[in-house]
Design a protein around this motif. Sequence first.
Motif, PDB file in Angstrom:
ATOM      1  N   LYS A 267       7.593   0.989   0.802  1.00  0.00           N
ATOM      2  CA  LYS A 267       8.135   0.210  -0.321  1.00  0.00           C
ATOM      3  C   LYS A 267       9.540   0.660  -0.700  1.00  0.00           C
ATOM      4  O   LYS A 267      10.445  -0.162  -0.861  1.00  0.00           O
ATOM      5  CB  LYS A 267       7.244   0.375  -1.567  1.00  0.00           C
ATOM      6  CG  LYS A 267       5.864  -0.188  -1.423  1.00  0.00           C
ATOM      7  CD  LYS A 267       5.035   0.050  -2.678  1.00  0.00           C
ATOM      8  CE  LYS A 267       4.737   1.515  -2.932  1.00  0.00           C
ATOM      9  NZ  LYS A 267       3.939   2.142  -1.882  1.00  0.00           N
ATOM     10  N   THR A 268       9.709   1.972  -0.876  1.00  0.00           N
ATOM     11  CA  THR A 268      11.012   2.490  -1.316  1.00  0.00           C
ATOM     12  C   THR A 268      12.082   2.195  -0.263  1.00  0.00           C
ATOM     13  O   THR A 268      13.181   1.736  -0.596  1.00  0.00           O
ATOM     14  CB  THR A 268      10.903   4.006  -1.601  1.00  0.00           C
ATOM     15  OG1 THR A 268       9.871   4.199  -2.582  1.00  0.00           O
ATOM     16  CG2 THR A 268      12.204   4.579  -2.118  1.00  0.00           C
ATOM     17  N   SER A 269      11.735   2.421   1.007  1.00  0.00           N
ATOM     18  CA  SER A 269      12.693   2.164   2.087  1.00  0.00           C
ATOM     19  C   SER A 269      13.049   0.680   2.149  1.00  0.00           C
ATOM     20  O   SER A 269      14.219   0.319   2.301  1.00  0.00           O
ATOM     21  CB  SER A 269      12.102   2.579   3.433  1.00  0.00           C
ATOM     22  OG  SER A 269      11.638   3.900   3.387  1.00  0.00           O
TER      23      SER A 269
ATOM     24  N   LYS B 262       0.838  -1.199   0.000  1.00  0.00           N
ATOM     25  CA  LYS B 262       0.000   0.000   0.000  1.00  0.00           C
ATOM     26  C   LYS B 262       0.879   1.257   0.000  1.00  0.00           C
ATOM     27  O   LYS B 262       1.984   1.239   0.558  1.00  0.00           O
ATOM     28  CB  LYS B 262      -0.883  -0.018   1.240  1.00  0.00           C
ATOM     29  CG  LYS B 262      -1.949   1.066   1.259  1.00  0.00           C
ATOM     30  CD  LYS B 262      -2.810   0.900   2.488  1.00  0.00           C
ATOM     31  CE  LYS B 262      -3.918   1.925   2.635  1.00  0.00           C
ATOM     32  NZ  LYS B 262      -3.833   3.150   1.899  1.00  0.00           N
ATOM     33  N   GLY B 263       0.387   2.334  -0.603  1.00  0.00           N
ATOM     34  CA  GLY B 263       1.135   3.594  -0.643  1.00  0.00           C
ATOM     35  C   GLY B 263       1.554   4.032   0.756  1.00  0.00           C
ATOM     36  O   GLY B 263       0.789   3.909   1.710  1.00  0.00           O
ATOM     37  N   GLY B 264       2.793   4.496   0.865  1.00  0.00           N
ATOM     38  CA  GLY B 264       3.271   5.069   2.119  1.00  0.00           C
ATOM     39  C   GLY B 264       3.664   4.076   3.201  1.00  0.00           C
ATOM     40  O   GLY B 264       4.037   4.485   4.303  1.00  0.00           O
TER      41      GLY B 264
ATOM     42  N   LEU C 258      10.039  -5.549  10.381  1.00  0.00           N
ATOM     43  CA  LEU C 258      11.029  -4.473  10.468  1.00  0.00           C
ATOM     44  C   LEU C 258      10.584  -3.477  11.537  1.00  0.00           C
ATOM     45  O   LEU C 258       9.419  -3.099  11.583  1.00  0.00           O
ATOM     46  CB  LEU C 258      11.127  -3.713   9.133  1.00  0.00           C
ATOM     47  CG  LEU C 258      11.603  -4.486   7.912  1.00  0.00           C
ATOM     48  CD1 LEU C 258      11.684  -3.550   6.714  1.00  0.00           C
ATOM     49  CD2 LEU C 258      12.956  -5.100   8.167  1.00  0.00           C
ATOM     50  N   PRO C 259      11.509  -3.028  12.363  1.00  0.00           N
ATOM     51  CA  PRO C 259      11.132  -2.092  13.421  1.00  0.00           C
ATOM     52  C   PRO C 259      10.922  -0.680  12.886  1.00  0.00           C
ATOM     53  O   PRO C 259      11.452  -0.320  11.829  1.00  0.00           O
ATOM     54  CB  PRO C 259      12.352  -2.117  14.346  1.00  0.00           C
ATOM     55  CG  PRO C 259      13.500  -2.433  13.435  1.00  0.00           C
ATOM     56  CD  PRO C 259      12.949  -3.348  12.367  1.00  0.00           C
ATOM     57  N   ARG C 260      10.162   0.091  13.637  1.00  0.00           N
ATOM     58  CA  ARG C 260      10.044   1.523  13.335  1.00  0.00           C
ATOM     59  C   ARG C 260      11.343   2.195  13.762  1.00  0.00           C
ATOM     60  O   ARG C 260      11.825   1.982  14.868  1.00  0.00           O
ATOM     61  CB  ARG C 260       8.865   2.098  14.126  1.00  0.00           C
ATOM     62  CG  ARG C 260       8.754   3.616  14.049  1.00  0.00           C
ATOM     63  CD  ARG C 260       7.607   4.097  14.902  1.00  0.00           C
ATOM     64  NE  ARG C 260       6.342   3.741  14.293  1.00  0.00           N
ATOM     65  CZ  ARG C 260       5.712   4.516  13.409  1.00  0.00           C
ATOM     66  NH1 ARG C 260       6.223   5.674  13.055  1.00  0.00           N
ATOM     67  NH2 ARG C 260       4.577   4.136  12.882  1.00  0.00           N
TER      68      ARG C 260
END
Length: 322
Positions: free
Chosen positions: A18-20, A13-15, A299-301
Amino acid sequence: MKTSTALHIVSGKGGTGKTSVAGALAMSLAKAGSKVLLCEVEGRQGFAQLFETEPLPYEERLMARSEDGGEVYVLAIDPEAALLEYLQMYYRLGRVGRLLDKFGIIDFATTIAPGVRDVLLTGKVYEAARRRVGGARSDFVYDAVVVDAPPTGRIGRFLGVNDDVAGLAKVGPIKSQSESIMTMMRAPQTSVHLVTILEEMPVQETLDGIRELEGDGIKVGSVIVNMVRPPLLSAETMAAMESGDLDEAAVSAVLDSVSLPAGAASGLLEGGRAHIERQELQNEQHNVLESSGARLLTLPRIAGGVDVAALGELAPFLKELA
Ligand SMILES: Nc1ncnc2c1ncn2[C@@H]1O[C@H](COP(=O)(O)OP(=O)(O)OP(=O)(O)O)[C@@H](O)[C@H]1O
Ligand SMILES: [Mg+2]
């Protein structure tokens, strides 16, 4: 020996990251010694931002190198440049291509139908994933290609566009190329990863995405659960809050005993309750994802968001995919 190139397609989903995640996955693969091409296809210059460089041209650029000799190259795939390259490669239309470009025909061809863009973008990914250093039996150039792909709402069409092309073209090179691309999309060395966060909407979109892709014969490799908040309170503290044993008076007494303002107690308890509530919502959504049977990677924040240094922090959580 690069006897095959792994292809990792990152959607979600957007945001949701994905890029990270695509960036962190490329770093993780490079840490394991791989030569990786990290591609973006949406013309957003997401990697230039992430790696804090100027906008990237249509060119594979070395962006990071690991101690073990792994490398990350980055490419922003531009459909217009890909079309010109394609015309040059297959029809030797270098000058004609530039002329078509001058008259706006390339622009026309790549914007008029979103399908055409997707054919060009997936065609370039295919070319990079199949590229060899020399002749037909030589090694592949890349150990892995990682694609920061369109979001879940468009991923089925993006990955499946070559099925439509193969169906339209009766015979010839276009039909065989589009069939080869679909074969690659469904091959065992290709994995689609869906990034999500532990909230209701993105989790639902992930489940829908898995169903849609699997309906198209494309397998989802893993669900990457991003920005997970670690629990800050022990099970005992939570139980004490729930039972009422840890109330305002108890917290005030503790604060007082270490010379902190006792008046902060109600704010602390409030914060604690909000944290417990968020953890419960997270757990609920985690269970929903687990029941889907997908492989989950967490993955952690990272406080302050994802920058180049954070990619290195996230990479170890993805090493299972290397
Ligand atoms: N694990 C994480 N911890 C903290 N912040 C994160 C994490 N992953 C991503 N972010 C932040 O969330 C925001 C969105 O991330 P990103 O741009 O990677 O998402 P995206 O899915 O590619 O977005 P878009 O759909 O707009 O392309 C960014 O500000 C990024 O720094
Ligand atoms: Mg993005």
